[in-house]
Design a protein around this motif. Sequence first.
Motif, PDB file in Angstrom:
ATOM      1  N   LEU A 117     -30.425 -29.265  48.543  1.00 15.06           N
ATOM      2  CA  LEU A 117     -29.463 -29.662  47.523  1.00 15.06           C
ATOM      3  C   LEU A 117     -29.358 -28.617  46.416  1.00 15.06           C
ATOM      4  O   LEU A 117     -28.264 -28.345  45.902  1.00 15.06           O
ATOM      5  CB  LEU A 117     -29.873 -31.014  46.928  1.00 15.06           C
ATOM      6  N   ASN A 118     -30.477 -28.019  46.070  1.00 14.51           N
ATOM      7  CA  ASN A 118     -30.520 -27.083  44.937  1.00 14.51           C
ATOM      8  C   ASN A 118     -30.218 -25.639  45.308  1.00 14.51           C
ATOM      9  O   ASN A 118     -29.815 -24.855  44.437  1.00 14.51           O
ATOM     10  CB  ASN A 118     -31.898 -27.140  44.267  1.00 14.51           C
ATOM     11  N   HIS A 119     -30.398 -25.275  46.583  1.00 14.69           N
ATOM     12  CA  HIS A 119     -30.306 -23.858  46.930  1.00 14.69           C
ATOM     13  C   HIS A 119     -29.321 -23.526  48.043  1.00 14.69           C
ATOM     14  O   HIS A 119     -28.986 -22.354  48.218  1.00 14.69           O
ATOM     15  CB  HIS A 119     -31.694 -23.330  47.346  1.00 14.69           C
ATOM     16  N   CYS A 120     -28.858 -24.521  48.800  1.00 15.07           N
ATOM     17  CA  CYS A 120     -28.070 -24.247  49.997  1.00 15.07           C
ATOM     18  C   CYS A 120     -26.727 -24.959  49.984  1.00 15.07           C
ATOM     19  O   CYS A 120     -26.596 -26.065  49.456  1.00 15.07           O
ATOM     20  CB  CYS A 120     -28.842 -24.666  51.251  1.00 15.07           C
ATOM     21  N   GLY A 121     -25.749 -24.318  50.605  1.00 16.09           N
ATOM     22  CA  GLY A 121     -24.456 -24.933  50.855  1.00 16.09           C
ATOM     23  C   GLY A 121     -24.164 -24.854  52.339  1.00 16.09           C
ATOM     24  O   GLY A 121     -24.633 -23.927  53.023  1.00 16.09           O
ATOM     25  N   TYR A 122     -23.403 -25.821  52.860  1.00 15.99           N
ATOM     26  CA  TYR A 122     -23.181 -25.909  54.300  1.00 15.99           C
ATOM     27  C   TYR A 122     -21.695 -26.075  54.607  1.00 15.99           C
ATOM     28  O   TYR A 122     -20.999 -26.873  53.971  1.00 15.99           O
ATOM     29  CB  TYR A 122     -23.941 -27.093  54.895  1.00 15.99           C
ATOM     30  N   VAL A 123     -21.232 -25.328  55.622  1.00 11.72           N
ATOM     31  CA  VAL A 123     -19.868 -25.474  56.126  1.00 11.72           C
ATOM     32  C   VAL A 123     -19.964 -25.577  57.640  1.00 11.72           C
ATOM     33  O   VAL A 123     -20.540 -24.707  58.299  1.00 11.72           O
ATOM     34  CB  VAL A 123     -18.977 -24.274  55.743  1.00 11.72           C
ATOM     35  N   PHE A 124     -19.381 -26.662  58.193  1.00 14.55           N
ATOM     36  CA  PHE A 124     -19.456 -26.894  59.634  1.00 14.55           C
ATOM     37  C   PHE A 124     -18.063 -26.834  60.247  1.00 14.55           C
ATOM     38  O   PHE A 124     -17.049 -26.993  59.558  1.00 14.55           O
ATOM     39  CB  PHE A 124     -20.097 -28.254  59.924  1.00 14.55           C
ATOM     40  N   GLN A 125     -18.003 -26.649  61.568  1.00 12.90           N
ATOM     41  CA  GLN A 125     -16.710 -26.492  62.228  1.00 12.90           C
ATOM     42  C   GLN A 125     -15.889 -27.772  62.227  1.00 12.90           C
ATOM     43  O   GLN A 125     -14.662 -27.724  62.346  1.00 12.90           O
ATOM     44  CB  GLN A 125     -16.892 -25.970  63.648  1.00 12.90           C
ATOM     45  N   ASP A 126     -16.539 -28.941  62.073  1.00 11.20           N
ATOM     46  CA  ASP A 126     -15.788 -30.196  62.086  1.00 11.20           C
ATOM     47  C   ASP A 126     -15.464 -30.703  60.682  1.00 11.20           C
ATOM     48  O   ASP A 126     -15.073 -31.858  60.498  1.00 11.20           O
ATOM     49  CB  ASP A 126     -16.552 -31.266  62.868  1.00 11.20           C
TER      50      ASP A 126
ATOM     51  N   ALA B 110     -22.864 -21.311  57.464  1.00 10.14           N
ATOM     52  CA  ALA B 110     -21.599 -21.736  58.071  1.00 10.14           C
ATOM     53  C   ALA B 110     -21.717 -21.673  59.589  1.00 10.14           C
ATOM     54  O   ALA B 110     -22.005 -20.611  60.162  1.00 10.14           O
ATOM     55  CB  ALA B 110     -20.456 -20.840  57.597  1.00 10.14           C
ATOM     56  N   ASP B 111     -21.520 -22.809  60.245  1.00 11.23           N
ATOM     57  CA  ASP B 111     -21.655 -22.910  61.701  1.00 11.23           C
ATOM     58  C   ASP B 111     -20.270 -22.910  62.340  1.00 11.23           C
ATOM     59  O   ASP B 111     -19.603 -23.940  62.407  1.00 11.23           O
ATOM     60  CB  ASP B 111     -22.433 -24.177  62.065  1.00 11.23           C
TER      61      ASP B 111
ATOM     62  N   ILE C 296     -22.260 -18.287  61.765  1.00  9.51           N
ATOM     63  CA  ILE C 296     -22.168 -18.179  63.222  1.00  9.51           C
ATOM     64  C   ILE C 296     -20.714 -17.959  63.614  1.00  9.51           C
ATOM     65  O   ILE C 296     -19.807 -18.609  63.097  1.00  9.51           O
ATOM     66  CB  ILE C 296     -22.699 -19.447  63.902  1.00  9.51           C
ATOM     67  N   SER C 297     -20.507 -17.033  64.537  1.00  7.90           N
ATOM     68  CA  SER C 297     -19.160 -16.776  65.038  1.00  7.90           C
ATOM     69  C   SER C 297     -19.229 -16.420  66.514  1.00  7.90           C
ATOM     70  O   SER C 297     -20.238 -15.913  66.999  1.00  7.90           O
ATOM     71  CB  SER C 297     -18.506 -15.627  64.268  1.00  7.90           C
ATOM     72  N   HIS C 298     -18.145 -16.683  67.236  1.00  8.69           N
ATOM     73  CA  HIS C 298     -18.044 -16.279  68.639  1.00  8.69           C
ATOM     74  C   HIS C 298     -16.869 -15.323  68.849  1.00  8.69           C
ATOM     75  O   HIS C 298     -16.547 -14.970  69.978  1.00  8.69           O
ATOM     76  CB  HIS C 298     -17.878 -17.509  69.538  1.00  8.69           C
TER      77      HIS C 298
END
Length: 224
Positions: A84-93, A167-168, A200-202
């Motif tokens: 919560l304090n140090h990370c941000g998340y972005v997902f494909q959905d 970011a996934d 992550i990228s393809h």
Amino acid sequence: MAVISVKDLYRVYKLGKVDVHALNGVTLDITEGEFVGIMGPSGSGKSTLLYQMSLLDRPTSGLVTIQGKNVGGLTDHQRTRFRLNHCGYVFQDYALVPELTTEENVYLLPMAQGKPDTESIDTAREILGKVGLSNRLSHLPRELSGGEQQRVAIARAMVNKPDIIFADEPCANLDSVNSKRILELFKELNQENGQTIVMISHEDEDIEYFDRVIRIFDGKNRER
């Protein structure tokens, strides 16, 4: 300075009576302020590696250090607070709350941290302005395009100004035009704010946006 260090990382899953070795001794460092791409074929261990580094999963063995802290010994509650304090998340959905508006999806996080409502709303609107969504504040996710929903997800990841964004495959469900917009936005935010981004990228065409690429094959890494 390495903001993330991974040493001799293994992740083994049980599939019935079979052991699936998703990671096989990965060792790497990610420097503060880098925009790093993780690439490799499907099933190579990319997402598994990201989940270990982002504290969304625990390795079978090995060491993960973030900002000099060995995070392996943290309790579940401590891991949640750290994320919560140090990370941000972005997902494909996108993972937006369908019943909440654009700005509600973004200011929910700082409010959950105990920040004043007015400050949380103002910060959310500022971030949404940076990603070009000032005119979509009251729209629900279903009223937004895929590219707009992903920009909301990025704004949500940015709202607390995290040290690291994970970011996934954030462009997996987007067309080429919106994919380019998202990557340019990531690059801009990375350069302006100095935040570390691990993505992550393809897609080989994404390489031009990365400072460095880590290739994963059969649960092992090599760099390009």
